[in-house]
Design a protein around this motif. Structure first.
Motif, PDB file in Angstrom:
ATOM      1  N   UNK A   3      40.180 -82.476  -5.162  1.00 20.48           N
ATOM      2  CA  UNK A   3      39.173 -83.512  -4.984  1.00 20.48           C
ATOM      3  C   UNK A   3      37.839 -83.064  -5.541  1.00 20.48           C
ATOM      4  N   UNK A   4      37.468 -81.833  -5.270  1.00 21.40           N
ATOM      5  CA  UNK A   4      36.203 -81.309  -5.777  1.00 21.40           C
ATOM      6  C   UNK A   4      36.193 -81.279  -7.294  1.00 21.40           C
ATOM      7  N   UNK A   5      37.313 -80.903  -7.898  1.00 25.29           N
ATOM      8  CA  UNK A   5      37.394 -80.852  -9.351  1.00 25.29           C
ATOM      9  C   UNK A   5      37.270 -82.248  -9.945  1.00 25.29           C
ATOM     10  N   UNK A   6      37.939 -83.212  -9.344  1.00 22.35           N
ATOM     11  CA  UNK A   6      37.859 -84.582  -9.846  1.00 22.35           C
ATOM     12  C   UNK A   6      36.429 -85.103  -9.784  1.00 22.35           C
ATOM     13  N   UNK A   7      35.739 -84.793  -8.701  1.00 24.05           N
ATOM     14  CA  UNK A   7      34.348 -85.224  -8.580  1.00 24.05           C
ATOM     15  C   UNK A   7      33.461 -84.512  -9.601  1.00 24.05           C
ATOM     16  N   UNK A   8      33.778 -83.262  -9.865  1.00 19.50           N
ATOM     17  CA  UNK A   8      32.958 -82.482 -10.789  1.00 19.50           C
ATOM     18  C   UNK A   8      33.074 -83.002 -12.219  1.00 19.50           C
ATOM     19  N   UNK A  42      28.083 -87.777 -18.975  1.00 16.98           N
ATOM     20  CA  UNK A  42      29.447 -87.285 -19.129  1.00 16.98           C
ATOM     21  C   UNK A  42      29.628 -86.051 -18.246  1.00 16.98           C
ATOM     22  N   UNK A  43      30.758 -86.012 -17.544  1.00 19.20           N
ATOM     23  CA  UNK A  43      30.965 -84.926 -16.599  1.00 19.20           C
ATOM     24  C   UNK A  43      31.578 -83.678 -17.193  1.00 19.20           C
ATOM     25  N   UNK A  44      32.225 -83.834 -18.339  1.00 17.72           N
ATOM     26  CA  UNK A  44      32.921 -82.691 -18.938  1.00 17.72           C
ATOM     27  C   UNK A  44      32.924 -82.806 -20.455  1.00 17.72           C
ATOM     28  N   UNK A  63      23.388 -76.049 -20.193  1.00 20.18           N
ATOM     29  CA  UNK A  63      23.501 -77.121 -19.205  1.00 20.18           C
ATOM     30  C   UNK A  63      23.542 -76.532 -17.803  1.00 20.18           C
ATOM     31  N   UNK A  64      23.458 -77.412 -16.820  1.00 13.19           N
ATOM     32  CA  UNK A  64      23.465 -76.923 -15.433  1.00 13.19           C
ATOM     33  C   UNK A  64      24.633 -77.444 -14.613  1.00 13.19           C
ATOM     34  N   UNK A  65      25.225 -78.590 -15.041  1.00 16.38           N
ATOM     35  CA  UNK A  65      26.304 -79.182 -14.248  1.00 16.38           C
ATOM     36  C   UNK A  65      27.577 -79.422 -15.053  1.00 16.38           C
ATOM     37  N   UNK A  66      27.473 -79.511 -16.347  1.00 16.38           N
ATOM     38  CA  UNK A  66      28.589 -79.892 -17.205  1.00 16.38           C
ATOM     39  C   UNK A  66      29.771 -78.932 -17.040  1.00 16.38           C
ATOM     40  N   UNK A 260      42.254 -89.834 -13.568  1.00 20.63           N
ATOM     41  CA  UNK A 260      41.021 -89.519 -12.845  1.00 20.63           C
ATOM     42  C   UNK A 260      39.835 -89.469 -13.790  1.00 20.63           C
ATOM     43  N   UNK A 261      40.106 -89.060 -15.016  1.00 17.48           N
ATOM     44  CA  UNK A 261      39.063 -88.753 -16.002  1.00 17.48           C
ATOM     45  C   UNK A 261      39.655 -89.069 -17.365  1.00 17.48           C
ATOM     46  N   UNK A 262      38.843 -89.600 -18.276  1.00 14.79           N
ATOM     47  CA  UNK A 262      39.307 -89.843 -19.637  1.00 14.79           C
ATOM     48  C   UNK A 262      38.397 -89.078 -20.595  1.00 14.79           C
TER      49      UNK A 262
END
Length: 291
Positions: A3-8, A42-44, A63-66, A260-262
């Protein structure tokens, strides 16, 4: 962790070969591009071109969150011990922000290609022994057997060149917990002839690789669909093109099917290793518009 990974990683990422460049002259632009992608929401970022952990370092530093992942690192070109050492170095500098994306590549591209599934299992065993957690690696899984391996031995699947139908099948195999992050190609072009011509230029190299053509056949396409650069039916399934509304609908179909992510790869007239930053901005605006 799932779940944490999907949110990240969020709902959208960018897939790019250009972002893994080792050209010293592009170092500043790479950093600026990564920072901008983070700002655009974009998350990733997924690094194409048989990338390795070292290619993620400059982007993570900028970056700080990517989240940055390899998509993919070939198991034939980097042994598990080297991969583990690279992972440890990146993890030390940027904890929790790197994903080791692995795949078996293709017989035509890897001279040592033998028994790919068994080789991948052995590689994961070696990563376990070297301390790389299953929760920080993802697999380029296309077929059912490798998707099952992903479910049991990795944090997620990053299938390349697939359709929403594949995503639905993959989700049934993976279950709900495992990250499912397919790659999908976007052509920001409304003219059908121009859009499909760009798509066929990109698809040509993949039509010579049995791992992909076998996947297409499993999805219900025929040998006729694989001829002459790919039928319109195949092209339209593997690429999003058209106006903003149509492209959003095509991307949304992956989420509706269970993604979850594209990971979005922009296809345009620039070289494959370019940084299509204007197109990325357009894509970000498109994704943030109301449906």
């Amino acid at each position: 962790m799932s779940t944490a990974l999907k949110e990240k990683v969020g709902r959208y990422g960018i897939w790019s070969t250009g972002l893994r460049s080792e050209d010293p002259g592009l170092r500043t632009e790479l950093a600026e591009a990564a920072a901008e992608l983070e700002q655009l929401g974009f998350g990733a970022v997924w690094l194409g071109g048989n990338s390795a952990p070292r290619h993620a370092q400059p982007l993570l530093a900028a970056t700080s969150r990517l989240t940055v992942g390899t998509s993919i690192q070939s198991i034939w070109d980097y042994d598990a011990e080297t991969s583990a050492a690279g992972f440890a170095e990146v993890e030390s500098a940027h904890p929790g922000r790197f994903l080791l994306g692995l795949g078996v590549s293709h017989a035509k591209l890897a001279e040592q290609y033998r028994r790919p599934y068994s080789a991948l299992v052995a590689y994961l065993d070696a990563l376990d022994a070297s301390g790389v957690p299953a929760g920080r690696r993802v697999l380029a899984a296309l077929g059912p057997k490798t998707l099952e391996l992903t479910r049991d031995r990795a944090a997620g699947a990053i299938p390349y060149l697939v359709t929403p139908e594949h995503t639905a099948q993959a989700r049934r195999i993976l279950g709900e917990e495992t990250l499912l992050a397919p790659e999908f190609k976007v052509v920001l072009e409304t003219d059908p002839d121009r859009a499909r011509a760009l798509a066929r230029d990109t698809l040509a190299m993949y039509l010579a690789l049995p791992n992909y053509t076998n996947s297409f056949l499993r999805l219900g396409f025929t040998e006729d669909d694989l001829r002459d650069g790919g039928s319109d039916r195949l092209i339209d399934a593997l690429f999003a093109w058209g106006d903003a509304s149509r492209i959003r609908e095509r991307i949304a179909a992956f989420h509706e099917a269970g993604a979850d992510h594209v990971a979005l790869q922009v296809i345009d007239t620039t070289p494959r290793n370019a940084l299509p930053r204007t197109a990325w901005r357009t894509l970000a605006t498109l994704l943030n518009q109301p449906t």
